[in-house]
Design a protein around this motif. Structure first.
Motif, mmCIF file in Angstrom:
data_model
loop_
_atom_site.group_PDB
_atom_site.id
_atom_site.type_symbol
_atom_site.label_atom_id
_atom_site.label_comp_id
_atom_site.label_asym_id
_atom_site.label_seq_id
_atom_site.Cartn_x
_atom_site.Cartn_y
_atom_site.Cartn_z
ATOM 1 N N VAL A 185 23.232 -42.688 15.874
ATOM 2 C CA VAL A 185 22.737 -43.037 17.206
ATOM 3 C C VAL A 185 21.310 -43.573 17.123
ATOM 4 C CG1 VAL A 185 21.982 -42.046 19.408
ATOM 5 C CG2 VAL A 185 24.240 -41.489 18.497
ATOM 6 N N ARG A 186 20.463 -42.906 16.395
ATOM 7 C CA ARG A 186 19.073 -43.337 16.299
ATOM 8 C C ARG A 186 18.950 -44.711 15.655
ATOM 9 N NH1 ARG A 186 15.808 -37.713 14.790
ATOM 10 N NH2 ARG A 186 15.487 -37.063 16.970
ATOM 11 N N GLU A 187 19.772 -44.975 14.662
ATOM 12 C CA GLU A 187 19.712 -46.283 14.011
ATOM 13 C C GLU A 187 20.224 -47.384 14.938
ATOM 14 O OE1 GLU A 187 18.781 -48.819 10.750
ATOM 15 O OE2 GLU A 187 18.174 -46.802 11.383
ATOM 16 N N LEU A 188 21.256 -47.094 15.721
ATOM 17 C CA LEU A 188 21.764 -48.071 16.672
ATOM 18 C C LEU A 188 20.732 -48.369 17.761
ATOM 19 C CD1 LEU A 188 25.446 -46.844 17.076
ATOM 20 C CD2 LEU A 188 24.695 -48.963 15.973
ATOM 21 N N VAL A 189 20.002 -47.352 18.178
ATOM 22 C CA VAL A 189 18.946 -47.565 19.165
ATOM 23 C C VAL A 189 17.866 -48.476 18.591
ATOM 24 C CG1 VAL A 189 17.075 -46.439 20.426
ATOM 25 C CG2 VAL A 189 19.342 -45.430 20.409
ATOM 26 N N ARG A 190 17.541 -48.251 17.331
ATOM 27 C CA ARG A 190 16.480 -49.039 16.694
ATOM 28 C C ARG A 190 16.902 -50.489 16.486
ATOM 29 N NH1 ARG A 190 14.377 -50.555 11.771
ATOM 30 N NH2 ARG A 190 16.255 -49.966 10.640
ATOM 31 N N ARG A 191 18.179 -50.712 16.208
ATOM 32 C CA ARG A 191 18.641 -52.035 15.812
ATOM 33 C C ARG A 191 19.148 -52.901 16.961
ATOM 34 N NH1 ARG A 191 19.200 -53.287 10.647
ATOM 35 N NH2 ARG A 191 18.770 -51.673 9.084
ATOM 36 N N GLY A 192 19.433 -52.328 18.117
ATOM 37 C CA GLY A 192 20.027 -53.130 19.175
ATOM 38 C C GLY A 192 19.612 -52.677 20.552
ATOM 39 N N SER A 193 20.257 -53.260 21.552
ATOM 40 C CA SER A 193 19.932 -52.931 22.942
ATOM 41 C C SER A 193 21.172 -52.553 23.740
ATOM 42 C CB SER A 193 19.251 -54.130 23.607
ATOM 43 O OG SER A 193 20.091 -55.281 23.563
ATOM 44 N N ALA A 194 22.301 -52.342 23.062
ATOM 45 C CA ALA A 194 23.554 -52.060 23.761
ATOM 46 C C ALA A 194 23.486 -50.725 24.491
ATOM 47 C CB ALA A 194 24.716 -52.034 22.771
ATOM 48 N N PRO A 195 24.123 -50.616 25.660
ATOM 49 C CA PRO A 195 24.190 -49.335 26.369
ATOM 50 C C PRO A 195 25.163 -48.388 25.683
ATOM 51 C CG PRO A 195 25.479 -50.988 27.519
ATOM 52 C CD PRO A 195 24.773 -51.707 26.409
ATOM 53 N N PHE A 196 24.895 -47.100 25.823
ATOM 54 C CA PHE A 196 25.807 -46.053 25.360
ATOM 55 C C PHE A 196 26.568 -45.561 26.591
ATOM 56 C CE2 PHE A 196 22.629 -46.270 22.129
ATOM 57 C CZ PHE A 196 23.227 -45.835 20.942
ATOM 58 N N VAL A 197 27.877 -45.732 26.587
ATOM 59 C CA VAL A 197 28.711 -45.325 27.723
ATOM 60 C C VAL A 197 29.472 -44.079 27.286
ATOM 61 C CG1 VAL A 197 30.391 -46.091 29.430
ATOM 62 C CG2 VAL A 197 28.891 -47.759 28.343
ATOM 63 N N PRO A 199 31.003 -39.752 28.294
ATOM 64 C CA PRO A 199 31.456 -38.801 29.320
ATOM 65 C C PRO A 199 30.300 -37.942 29.833
ATOM 66 C CG PRO A 199 32.790 -38.661 27.299
ATOM 67 C CD PRO A 199 31.576 -39.448 26.974
ATOM 68 N N LEU A 200 30.524 -37.318 30.968
ATOM 69 C CA LEU A 200 29.489 -36.488 31.599
ATOM 70 C C LEU A 200 28.905 -35.456 30.629
ATOM 71 C CD1 LEU A 200 31.026 -35.680 35.123
ATOM 72 C CD2 LEU A 200 29.174 -37.281 34.587
ATOM 73 N N GLY A 201 27.601 -35.358 30.642
ATOM 74 C CA GLY A 201 26.907 -34.367 29.832
ATOM 75 C C GLY A 201 26.458 -34.875 28.483
ATOM 76 N N VAL A 202 27.219 -35.802 27.893
ATOM 77 C CA VAL A 202 26.862 -36.312 26.565
ATOM 78 C C VAL A 202 25.555 -37.090 26.616
ATOM 79 C CG1 VAL A 202 27.624 -37.796 24.653
ATOM 80 C CG2 VAL A 202 29.272 -36.339 25.833
ATOM 81 N N GLY A 203 25.263 -37.667 27.762
ATOM 82 C CA GLY A 203 24.004 -38.390 27.899
ATOM 83 C C GLY A 203 22.788 -37.508 27.685
ATOM 84 N N ALA A 204 22.895 -36.225 28.001
ATOM 85 C CA ALA A 204 21.769 -35.313 27.771
ATOM 86 C C ALA A 204 21.431 -35.216 26.292
ATOM 87 C CB ALA A 204 22.091 -33.930 28.346
ATOM 88 N N HIS A 205 22.458 -35.192 25.442
ATOM 89 C CA HIS A 205 22.215 -35.212 23.999
ATOM 90 C C HIS A 205 21.453 -36.480 23.618
ATOM 91 C CE1 HIS A 205 24.702 -31.747 23.448
ATOM 92 N NE2 HIS A 205 25.868 -32.373 23.561
ATOM 93 N N LEU A 206 21.946 -37.615 24.107
ATOM 94 C CA LEU A 206 21.349 -38.894 23.731
ATOM 95 C C LEU A 206 19.892 -38.970 24.166
ATOM 96 C CD1 LEU A 206 24.267 -41.360 24.611
ATOM 97 C CD2 LEU A 206 23.786 -40.226 22.436
ATOM 98 N N ARG A 207 19.611 -38.572 25.387
ATOM 99 C CA ARG A 207 18.231 -38.622 25.877
ATOM 100 C C ARG A 207 17.322 -37.687 25.085
ATOM 101 N NH1 ARG A 207 21.289 -39.261 30.672
ATOM 102 N NH2 ARG A 207 21.343 -37.002 31.011
ATOM 103 N N SER A 208 17.865 -36.525 24.677
ATOM 104 C CA SER A 208 17.051 -35.591 23.885
ATOM 105 C C SER A 208 16.739 -36.159 22.508
ATOM 106 C CB SER A 208 17.774 -34.241 23.752
ATOM 107 O OG SER A 208 18.844 -34.310 22.824
ATOM 108 N N TRP A 209 17.534 -37.135 22.054
ATOM 109 C CA TRP A 209 17.313 -37.781 20.751
ATOM 110 C C TRP A 209 16.489 -39.057 20.863
ATOM 111 C CZ3 TRP A 209 23.211 -37.390 19.417
ATOM 112 C CH2 TRP A 209 23.533 -36.051 19.114
ATOM 113 N N GLY A 210 16.025 -39.360 22.064
ATOM 114 C CA GLY A 210 15.164 -40.516 22.216
ATOM 115 C C GLY A 210 15.839 -41.780 22.687
ATOM 116 N N VAL A 211 17.121 -41.713 23.075
ATOM 117 C CA VAL A 211 17.772 -42.899 23.627
ATOM 118 C C VAL A 211 17.191 -43.148 25.023
ATOM 119 C CG1 VAL A 211 19.954 -43.968 24.307
ATOM 120 C CG2 VAL A 211 19.888 -42.400 22.348
ATOM 121 N N PRO A 212 16.686 -44.346 25.301
ATOM 122 C CA PRO A 212 16.116 -44.613 26.632
ATOM 123 C C PRO A 212 17.132 -44.347 27.733
ATOM 124 C CG PRO A 212 15.568 -46.379 25.090
ATOM 125 C CD PRO A 212 16.571 -45.507 24.398
#
Length: 379
Positions: A185-197, A199-212
């Motif tokens: 996930v972190r490498e994909l954030v660094r390399r691109g601008s695609a959204p992460f789509v 299920p409910l709740g999984v976004g909290a993990h992503l945001r805690s890892w620095g995904v905008p």
């Protein structure tokens, strides 16, 4: 599945502790334990309170957890001692007898109308109507919160993330380690601008890892997101979630990927459910389905499909070509390494179902699927 991941992790950690004790807790032994534990708190993801904020008034969320539509436990009654004996005595039956052949995909400048590249397990790049969607990307060597403990790859990743073409969206089916991987996930954030789509709740993990936050889209079953010309629909699955001992704090899902001309269904990780027929009636038929066929066992029939059930689900969905996923890469159950694909092809022949079994890294146009048998020689 998570239970086996945790059991193997405990067994491995116990062995590590014993080794450290034998050497008198030397610096080397303590260093091993420190490396094994490095990064675990971060990899576990968001707190339960942070995750719960996303649940809202979802009809699937009650008493602090998400629930399947169909009742049933994760595990049938099991003798723990028998389970441990099975884990210790299974030998190498779950691994191939030789190196798994890999392919290096070559991508056109513009995405194809309908093509797929399978990277192993459930990770795949789907090209649909000129767009690219990456599903359940896992590029780490282990599916575990620890870099040293947990199920390890049985074949290398065919190419690095730096070889991926630009993607338009990243879809995640649920938060288990073999489907949601922090370093990837972190490498994909660094390399691109695609959204992460997700299920409910999984976004909290992503945001805690620095995904905008603006790159995170969370959906309940039935929810939709529009990404360029594509409509991404979060659909039902029969599974569970959790990156620690707390289960079902986030939602799990399958996905419908619909373009102007083509439709694809990605099953993620799921047991068989009659909901597949409902999804097929509402969103199908599909030109392509990617369905899980591995890590099944009679002790957990509700959360992992057998190969025969995958063929049945494909028919329920109105699928054209079936591509099996969730097999060959990580040893997560008790069946032999190639048993899922052998059973799948036997059932597909009986049901007159079109199946393509690419080797890891193999890209192909859906209208011209591969037919080579690459697995028998190492079974």
């Amino acid at each position: 599945m998570l239970l086996l991941h945790q059991a193997r992790a405990v067994r491995s950690l116990t062995a590590s502790v014993l080794r450290a004790t034998v050497v008198g807790a030397t610096t080397a032994g303590m260093g091993l334990l420190a490396r094994a534990a490095w990064g675990i708190p971060t990899a576990l993801g968001a707190s339960r309170a942070e995750i719960a904020e996303a649940a809202g008034d979802s009809p699937r969320f009650a008493d602090g957890t998400f629930h399947n539509t169909q009742s049933g436990g994760l595990l049938r009654p099991v003798n723990p001692a028998a389970l441990i004996v099975a884990m210790l005595s299974r030998g190498q039956s779950g691994a191939p007898t030789g190196p798994v052949p890999l392919a290096v995909p070559r991508f056109p400048t513009v995405a194809d109308q309908l093509a797929v590249t399978w990277y192993g397990h459930s990770s795949a790049l789907i090209e649909i109507d000129g767009r690219r969607v990456l599903v359940d990307p896992v590029w780490s060597d282990r599916v575990s919160p620890s870099p040293l403990i947990g199920p390890k790859r049985m074949h290398p990743v065919p190419t690095g993330l730096d070889a991926l073409p630009e993607v338009d969206a990243v879809l995640i089916s649920h938060d288990h380690y073999d489907h949601l991987d922090l370093p990837t996930v972190r490498e994909l954030v660094r390399r691109g601008s695609a959204p992460f789509v997700v299920p409910l709740g999984v976004g909290a993990h992503l945001r805690s890892w620095g995904v905008p936050a603006e790159r995170v889209v969370e959906l309940d079953w039935g929810g939709q997101a529009r990404v360029r010309e594509l409509t991404l629909t979060c659909t039902e699955a029969r599974h569970f979630s959790g990156r620690s001992l707390a289960r079902n704090t986030t939602l799990w899902s399958s996905w419908v990927i619909a373009g102007p001309q083509h439709g694809v269904f990605f099953g993620g990780d799921t047991g068989y459910t009659p909901s597949f027929a409902e999804i097929g009636a509402r969103f199908g038929p599909f030109n392509l389905t990617l369905l899980p066929i591995g890590a099944y066992n009679e002790q957990w029939p509700e959360v992992h499909m057998t190969p025969e059930e995958a063929v049945r689900a494909h028919g329920d969905l109105g699928g054209g070509l079936l591509v099996p996923v969730h097999w060959a890469t990580f040893n997560l159950a008790f069946h032999e390494w190639s048993e899922p694909v052998r059973r799948l092809l036997a059932e597909a022949k009986r049901a007159d179902t079109r199946v393509a079994v690419p080797m890891p890294g193999e890209r192909f146009i859906v209208n011209t699927p591969p037919e080579n048998d690459w697995w028998s020689a190492i079974s």
